[in-house]
Design a protein around this motif. Structure first.
Motif, mmCIF file in Angstrom:
data_model
loop_
_atom_site.group_PDB
_atom_site.id
_atom_site.type_symbol
_atom_site.label_atom_id
_atom_site.label_comp_id
_atom_site.label_asym_id
_atom_site.label_seq_id
_atom_site.Cartn_x
_atom_site.Cartn_y
_atom_site.Cartn_z
ATOM 1 N N ASN A 143 0.829 -1.211 0.000
ATOM 2 C CA ASN A 143 0.000 0.000 0.000
ATOM 3 C C ASN A 143 0.862 1.259 0.000
ATOM 4 O O ASN A 143 0.581 2.219 -0.723
ATOM 5 N N GLU A 144 1.920 1.244 0.803
ATOM 6 C CA GLU A 144 2.803 2.407 0.861
ATOM 7 C C GLU A 144 3.511 2.603 -0.482
ATOM 8 O O GLU A 144 3.637 3.727 -0.967
ATOM 9 N N GLN B 239 4.141 5.655 -5.359
ATOM 10 C CA GLN B 239 4.171 5.671 -6.832
ATOM 11 C C GLN B 239 3.171 6.699 -7.360
ATOM 12 O O GLN B 239 3.484 7.454 -8.289
ATOM 13 N N ASN B 240 1.983 6.738 -6.749
ATOM 14 C CA ASN B 240 0.984 7.735 -7.157
ATOM 15 C C ASN B 240 1.493 9.149 -6.901
ATOM 16 O O ASN B 240 1.344 10.037 -7.746
ATOM 17 N N GLU B 241 2.094 9.346 -5.739
ATOM 18 C CA GLU B 241 2.636 10.664 -5.406
ATOM 19 C C GLU B 241 3.750 11.036 -6.387
ATOM 20 O O GLU B 241 3.818 12.170 -6.853
ATOM 21 N N ASN B 242 4.589 10.072 -6.704
ATOM 22 C CA ASN B 242 5.670 10.299 -7.669
ATOM 23 C C ASN B 242 5.096 10.677 -9.034
ATOM 24 O O ASN B 242 5.585 11.604 -9.686
ATOM 25 N N ASN B 243 4.047 9.978 -9.461
ATOM 26 C CA ASN B 243 3.412 10.294 -10.746
ATOM 27 C C ASN B 243 2.848 11.710 -10.744
ATOM 28 O O ASN B 243 2.981 12.441 -11.734
ATOM 29 N N GLN B 244 2.223 12.098 -9.631
ATOM 30 C CA GLN B 244 1.666 13.453 -9.542
ATOM 31 C C GLN B 244 2.782 14.497 -9.599
ATOM 32 O O GLN B 244 2.649 15.528 -10.263
ATOM 33 N N LEU B 245 3.879 14.226 -8.883
ATOM 34 C CA LEU B 245 5.010 15.155 -8.913
ATOM 35 C C LEU B 245 5.588 15.262 -10.320
ATOM 36 O O LEU B 245 5.925 16.358 -10.784
ATOM 37 N N MET B 246 5.707 14.129 -10.999
ATOM 38 C CA MET B 246 6.233 14.142 -12.365
ATOM 39 C C MET B 246 5.304 14.930 -13.292
ATOM 40 O O MET B 246 5.776 15.678 -14.155
ATOM 41 N N GLN B 247 3.996 14.780 -13.111
ATOM 42 C CA GLN B 247 3.051 15.547 -13.927
ATOM 43 C C GLN B 247 3.221 17.042 -13.661
ATOM 44 O O GLN B 247 3.201 17.855 -14.590
ATOM 45 N N GLY B 248 3.394 17.398 -12.375
ATOM 46 C CA GLY B 248 3.616 18.805 -12.027
ATOM 47 C C GLY B 248 4.898 19.338 -12.632
ATOM 48 O O GLY B 248 4.941 20.456 -13.157
ATOM 49 N N ILE B 249 5.954 18.532 -12.569
ATOM 50 C CA ILE B 249 7.244 18.934 -13.152
ATOM 51 C C ILE B 249 7.098 19.105 -14.658
ATOM 52 O O ILE B 249 7.565 20.089 -15.231
ATOM 53 N N ASN B 250 6.436 18.152 -15.302
ATOM 54 C CA ASN B 250 6.253 18.234 -16.757
ATOM 55 C C ASN B 250 5.411 19.444 -17.144
ATOM 56 O O ASN B 250 5.714 20.120 -18.130
ATOM 57 N N ALA B 251 4.362 19.721 -16.363
ATOM 58 C CA ALA B 251 3.515 20.887 -16.651
ATOM 59 C C ALA B 251 4.317 22.174 -16.474
ATOM 60 O O ALA B 251 4.229 23.096 -17.303
#
Length: 145
Positions: A51-52, A57-69
């Motif tokens: 679960n952790e 992984q979800n948090e990492n994906n969100q951060l990557m989306q923010g970085i890409n944006a």
């Protein structure tokens, strides 16, 4: 006397052996229960870790989306700034050209013309900009193990 009776008669008839058998049986039950609890603890720990990992992984994906944006916005702003710089250079050249025409008219006609000065910021606009530091590029590959 059957084989079973003969085998059990040694320990059943002697109370010392009966007591040892009972302790052995209780210890075996206790060990089984302890092993069951240990397996359940391990399973719970594994579920918690899965679960952790999923949450991270979800948090990492969100951060990557923010970085890409943010990177995309930066690229758009850089492109718009390049257009504005090119326009500023073009307008400065036009102003210089018009000033030279006004100076020629002033010399030929003898009339005093008001010739605007070109501001320093237009002559060397890069001096007014803060120090540009190249961006740090991040990719999802950096975070894969």
């Amino acid at each position: 006397m059957s084989a079973r009776q003969a085998a059990s008669s040694g320990s059943d008839s002697d109370p010392r052996y009966a007591n040892l058998d009972e302790r052995k049986r209780k210890r075996m039950i206790s060990n089984r229960e302890s092993a069951r609890r240990s397996r359940m603890r391990k399973q719970k720990q594994m579920e918690d870790l899965v679960n952790e990992a999923s949450k991270l992984q979800n948090e990492n994906n969100q951060l990557m989306q923010g970085i890409n944006a943010a990177h995309q916005r930066r690229m758009e702003m850089e492109s718009a700034n390049n257009v504005l710089r090119a326009q500023a250079v073009e307008l400065t050249e036009r102003l210089r050209s018009l000033n030279s025409v006004l100076q020629a008219v002033e010399e030929v006609s003898g009339l005093s013309m008001e010739i605007p000065e070109i501001p320093d910021t237009m002559l060397e606009p890069w001096q007014q900009l803060p120090c540009s530091v190249p961006p740090i590029m991040a990719s999802a590959d950096m975070f894969q193990y």
